[in-house]
Enzyme design. Sequence first.
Site, PDB file in Angstrom:
ATOM      1  N   LYS A 194       0.824  -1.218   0.000  1.00  0.00           N
ATOM      2  CA  LYS A 194       0.000   0.000   0.000  1.00  0.00           C
ATOM      3  C   LYS A 194       0.861   1.274   0.000  1.00  0.00           C
ATOM      4  O   LYS A 194       2.063   1.229   0.326  1.00  0.00           O
ATOM      5  CB  LYS A 194      -0.935  -0.029   1.216  1.00  0.00           C
ATOM      6  CG  LYS A 194      -1.987  -1.140   1.135  1.00  0.00           C
ATOM      7  CD  LYS A 194      -3.011  -0.999   2.260  1.00  0.00           C
ATOM      8  CE  LYS A 194      -4.073  -2.067   2.191  1.00  0.00           C
ATOM      9  NZ  LYS A 194      -5.120  -1.890   3.230  1.00  0.00           N
ATOM     10  N   TYR A 225     -12.213  -2.744  -3.721  1.00  0.00           N
ATOM     11  CA  TYR A 225     -12.865  -2.584  -2.417  1.00  0.00           C
ATOM     12  C   TYR A 225     -14.381  -2.568  -2.519  1.00  0.00           C
ATOM     13  O   TYR A 225     -15.049  -1.982  -1.670  1.00  0.00           O
ATOM     14  CB  TYR A 225     -12.333  -1.312  -1.751  1.00  0.00           C
ATOM     15  CG  TYR A 225     -10.907  -1.460  -1.244  1.00  0.00           C
ATOM     16  CD1 TYR A 225     -10.563  -2.476  -0.347  1.00  0.00           C
ATOM     17  CD2 TYR A 225      -9.896  -0.593  -1.658  1.00  0.00           C
ATOM     18  CE1 TYR A 225      -9.259  -2.621   0.114  1.00  0.00           C
ATOM     19  CE2 TYR A 225      -8.590  -0.730  -1.196  1.00  0.00           C
ATOM     20  CZ  TYR A 225      -8.285  -1.750  -0.309  1.00  0.00           C
ATOM     21  OH  TYR A 225      -6.991  -1.894   0.159  1.00  0.00           O
ATOM     22  N   ASN A 272      -2.289   0.358   6.708  1.00  0.00           N
ATOM     23  CA  ASN A 272      -1.811  -0.892   7.290  1.00  0.00           C
ATOM     24  C   ASN A 272      -0.916  -1.708   6.351  1.00  0.00           C
ATOM     25  O   ASN A 272      -0.947  -2.934   6.340  1.00  0.00           O
ATOM     26  CB  ASN A 272      -2.973  -1.712   7.835  1.00  0.00           C
ATOM     27  CG  ASN A 272      -4.021  -1.990   6.775  1.00  0.00           C
ATOM     28  OD1 ASN A 272      -3.838  -1.645   5.611  1.00  0.00           O
ATOM     29  ND2 ASN A 272      -5.097  -2.633   7.166  1.00  0.00           N
ATOM     30  N   HIS A 274      -2.121  -5.295   1.466  1.00  0.00           N
ATOM     31  CA  HIS A 274      -3.407  -5.974   1.266  1.00  0.00           C
ATOM     32  C   HIS A 274      -3.116  -7.385   0.801  1.00  0.00           C
ATOM     33  O   HIS A 274      -2.175  -7.611   0.060  1.00  0.00           O
ATOM     34  CB  HIS A 274      -4.222  -5.243   0.175  1.00  0.00           C
ATOM     35  CG  HIS A 274      -5.386  -6.040  -0.343  1.00  0.00           C
ATOM     36  ND1 HIS A 274      -6.637  -5.963   0.223  1.00  0.00           N
ATOM     37  CD2 HIS A 274      -5.481  -6.962  -1.349  1.00  0.00           C
ATOM     38  CE1 HIS A 274      -7.453  -6.788  -0.430  1.00  0.00           C
ATOM     39  NE2 HIS A 274      -6.786  -7.410  -1.386  1.00  0.00           N
ATOM     40  N   GLU A 301      -9.623 -10.413  -7.657  1.00  0.00           N
ATOM     41  CA  GLU A 301      -8.706  -9.287  -7.468  1.00  0.00           C
ATOM     42  C   GLU A 301      -7.523  -9.365  -8.433  1.00  0.00           C
ATOM     43  O   GLU A 301      -7.079  -8.340  -8.965  1.00  0.00           O
ATOM     44  CB  GLU A 301      -8.252  -9.233  -5.998  1.00  0.00           C
ATOM     45  CG  GLU A 301      -9.420  -8.892  -5.066  1.00  0.00           C
ATOM     46  CD  GLU A 301      -9.113  -9.031  -3.580  1.00  0.00           C
ATOM     47  OE1 GLU A 301      -7.936  -9.301  -3.219  1.00  0.00           O
ATOM     48  OE2 GLU A 301     -10.045  -8.872  -2.766  1.00  0.00           O
TER      49      GLU A 301
HETATM   50  N1  LIG Z   1     -10.142   4.767   7.262  1.00  0.00           N
HETATM   51  C1  LIG Z   1     -10.456   3.505   7.628  1.00  0.00           C
HETATM   52  N2  LIG Z   1     -10.000   2.498   6.864  1.00  0.00           N
HETATM   53  C2  LIG Z   1     -10.318   1.231   7.254  1.00  0.00           C
HETATM   54  C3  LIG Z   1     -11.109   0.935   8.397  1.00  0.00           C
HETATM   55  N3  LIG Z   1     -11.252  -0.418   8.480  1.00  0.00           N
HETATM   56  C4  LIG Z   1     -10.600  -0.928   7.443  1.00  0.00           C
HETATM   57  N4  LIG Z   1     -10.026   0.047   6.687  1.00  0.00           N
HETATM   58  C5  LIG Z   1      -9.233  -0.090   5.455  1.00  0.00           C
HETATM   59  O1  LIG Z   1      -9.941  -0.934   4.565  1.00  0.00           O
HETATM   60  C6  LIG Z   1      -9.144  -2.064   4.222  1.00  0.00           C
HETATM   61  C7  LIG Z   1     -10.028  -3.250   3.966  1.00  0.00           C
HETATM   62  O2  LIG Z   1     -10.649  -3.633   5.179  1.00  0.00           O
HETATM   63  P1  LIG Z   1     -10.799  -5.164   5.577  1.00  0.00           P
HETATM   64  O3  LIG Z   1     -11.159  -5.965   4.374  1.00  0.00           O
HETATM   65  O4  LIG Z   1     -11.724  -5.202   6.745  1.00  0.00           O
HETATM   66  O5  LIG Z   1      -9.351  -5.540   6.116  1.00  0.00           O
HETATM   67  P2  LIG Z   1      -8.177  -6.425   5.488  1.00  0.00           P
HETATM   68  O6  LIG Z   1      -8.794  -7.502   4.658  1.00  0.00           O
HETATM   69  O7  LIG Z   1      -7.432  -6.961   6.678  1.00  0.00           O
HETATM   70  O8  LIG Z   1      -7.313  -5.480   4.678  1.00  0.00           O
HETATM   71  C8  LIG Z   1      -8.183  -2.202   5.407  1.00  0.00           C
HETATM   72  O9  LIG Z   1      -7.020  -2.910   5.093  1.00  0.00           O
HETATM   73  C9  LIG Z   1      -7.891  -0.755   5.735  1.00  0.00           C
HETATM   74  O10 LIG Z   1      -6.914  -0.198   4.865  1.00  0.00           O
HETATM   75  C10 LIG Z   1     -11.565   2.043   9.173  1.00  0.00           C
HETATM   76  O11 LIG Z   1     -12.249   1.867  10.188  1.00  0.00           O
HETATM   77  N5  LIG Z   1     -11.207   3.300   8.749  1.00  0.00           N
HETATM   78 MG   LIG Z   2     -10.324  -7.524   3.231  1.00  0.00          MG
END
Ligand SMILES: Nc1nc2c(ncn2[C@@H]2O[C@H](COP(=O)(O)OP(=O)(O)O)[C@@H](O)[C@H]2O)c(=O)[nH]1
Ligand SMILES: [Mg+2]
Length: 149
Positions: free
Chosen positions: A10, A50, A113, A116, A127
């Site tokens: 990222k 996303y 973070n 991905h 993806e």
């Molecule tokens: N700004 C913001 N970004 C978030 C939050 N939760 C998740 N994200 C972002 O959205 C991405 C996708 O979320 P998710 O699929 O739940 O997590 P992952 O699969 O572990 O990457 C995450 O990796 C973060 O970059 C949040 O509460 N606030």
């Molecule tokens: Mg995810």
Amino acid sequence: MIERTFAMIKPDSVVRGLIGEIIQRLERKGLKIVGMKMIQISEGQADRLYEVHKEKPFFKELVSFIRSAPVVVLAIEGESAVSVMRRIIGATDSKEAMPGTVRGDLSCSKSMNAIHASDSPENAKRELSIFFTESEMLRYSRLDESWVC
Ligand SMILES: Nc1nc2c(ncn2[C@@H]2O[C@H](COP(=O)(O)OP(=O)(O)O)[C@@H](O)[C@H]2O)c(=O)[nH]1
Ligand SMILES: [Mg+2]
């Protein structure tokens, strides 16, 4: 089973100079990089990547973050690559990610973070197709391939 998965280094990692550190961790684990490019991701690609988060309150912020600097997209192959990659990257929230994982060691927050990785074989396929054509995923053998099982 040998699987393919999608990963993306990222923008936060790119601007912090952590591309090499992250790729090194994947290579050392025995995962094979079969596709790799550094790109500025388009709004359309971000939307598709996303799409499950479209209704979330953070969706706009997420798309703008992911487009704030280049990313490195990776096609990765290996034994149980999908679940192995998810374990290597660690929990979404930097505060909960275990030490030893990419996010546990390197990420700063829940949004920025570091990396991905696809969460299921179905999503991996979907993806990968957003960022790679079939012919952009290359065939070669790693010397240690037969040791990884
Ligand atoms: N700004 C913001 N970004 C978030 C939050 N939760 C998740 N994200 C972002 O959205 C991405 C996708 O979320 P998710 O699929 O739940 O997590 P992952 O699969 O572990 O990457 C995450 O990796 C973060 O970059 C949040 O509460 N606030
Ligand atoms: Mg995810």
